[in-house]
Design a protein around this motif. Structure first.
Motif, short mmCIF file in Angstrom:
data_model
loop_
_atom_site.label_atom_id
_atom_site.label_comp_id
_atom_site.label_asym_id
_atom_site.label_seq_id
_atom_site.Cartn_x
_atom_site.Cartn_y
_atom_site.Cartn_z
N HIS A 164 -1.74 7.57 9.60
CA HIS A 164 -2.75 7.80 10.63
C HIS A 164 -2.93 6.49 11.38
O HIS A 164 -2.16 5.56 11.16
N HIS A 186 -5.85 4.49 11.95
CA HIS A 186 -6.92 3.51 11.70
C HIS A 186 -6.30 2.11 11.62
O HIS A 186 -5.16 1.94 11.19
N ASP A 225 -6.36 -0.46 9.78
CA ASP A 225 -5.74 -1.06 8.59
C ASP A 225 -4.36 -0.48 8.30
O ASP A 225 -3.67 -0.98 7.40
N HIS A 226 -3.95 0.52 9.07
CA HIS A 226 -2.62 1.10 8.87
C HIS A 226 -1.67 0.78 10.03
O HIS A 226 -0.51 1.18 10.00
N HIS A 260 -8.92 13.34 5.92
CA HIS A 260 -9.38 12.00 6.30
C HIS A 260 -9.93 12.11 7.72
O HIS A 260 -9.40 12.90 8.52
N ASP A 279 -5.09 7.42 2.26
CA ASP A 279 -6.49 7.58 2.65
C ASP A 279 -6.82 9.06 2.57
O ASP A 279 -6.44 9.82 3.45
ZN LIG Z 1 -8.15 5.59 7.39
#
Ligand SMILES: [Zn+2]
Length: 264
Positions: A70, A72, A74-75, A146, A167
């Motif tokens: 996904h 977000h 942090d990814h 998520h 996640d």
């Molecule tokens: Zn996430």
């Protein structure tokens, strides 16, 4: 027959951290390199661990697949500093749910970043909506729960299979779609950002506890469990304690840390 493994490059969730409290389980956010015959041909997620390939002896193919769960930060944030992409040393095909191009264009472009990632000639985009074969590995996306939507990936290698569910907010019932996708994998890498006592204050934040991870591993007949998406405040000793608690229920449990290799 190819020789393949996954190298963990980042297992931290939400934001990167640093310092002596995080020395063993690392501070880099989610990234897993898929290595075939000694060369990384693909990555699952592009957290800040993506820039640590050399640190962990991961050599890059000239063209790699990047499978995003996904979008977000942090990814995806490691992609913004993935030097080999910007210099053209490495072509990257980004696979992800829905529309990876528009999602990354929003995340990595002015005013949030000095330059726009979609202008880089060595990047292209594809929607991850079915099994993809790359370097003798079969990578299969599946939907997980998520905020804003996300997917997990099942990776079937020459000898072993691994499920990655980074996640995922487990509900009161175990998600049957996730269970079907990870049925019988040798290793399940599963979100365990929270302790059970954290959960009440984080409904809707999109993460699981180690107990949820164990329930999924048991229900899917998984051999080994690797906890990941560590809370950014959870120190090495706190992760040790979480793993010790988990092993009382599911003995073959460990926690993801950079440099760890998982045979495929
Ligand atoms: Zn996430």
């Amino acid at each position: 027959m190819h020789k393949a493994h996954i190298t963990v490059l980042g297992g931290r969730g939400s934001i990167p951290v640093s310092g002596p409290r995080f020395a063993r389980y690392g501070g880099s956010t989610t990234c897993f390199a898929l290595v075939v015959d000694g060369i990384a041909i693909a990555f699952i997620d592009a957290g800040t661990g993506l820039i640590d390939t050399a640190t962990h002896g991961v050599r890059l193919a000239s063209s790699v697949g990047l499978f995003l769960t996904h979008y977000h930060w942090d990814h995806t944030q490691g992609l913004s500093m993935f030097e080999e992409l910007w210099t053209g040393a490495c072509d990257v095909c980004v696979w992800g749910p829905d529309d990876p191009k528009s999602a990354l264009e929003r995340a990595i472009s002015p005013p949030l970043f000095p330059v726009s990632i979609v202008d880089v000639p060595s990047i292209r985009f594809a929607s991850a909506d079915g099994p993809i074969e790359i370097g003798g590995l079969v990578i299969t996306p599946f939907a997980i729960h998520h905020p804003q939507g996300a997917c997990g990936y099942r990776i079937d290698g020459p000898h072993r299979s691994v499920g990655i569910v980074t996640d995922h907010e487990a509900g009161t019932d175990i998600d049957s779609g996730v269970l079907d996708a990870i049925e019988g994998v040798d290793v399940l890498i599963h979100d365990a950002q929270y302790l059970p006592e954290d959960l009440a204050a984080h409904q809707g934040w999109g993460h699981s506890t180690y107990v949820h991870a164990i329930e999924a591993a048991e229900a899917a007949g998984v051999a080994e469990l690797l906890l990941t998406s560590h809370d950014p405040r959870r120190s090495d000793s706190a992760i040790d304690a979480m793993v010790a608690s988990a092993r009382k229920i599911f003995p073959d449990t460990d926690a993801a840390r950079p440099g760890m290799e998982i045979p495929l």
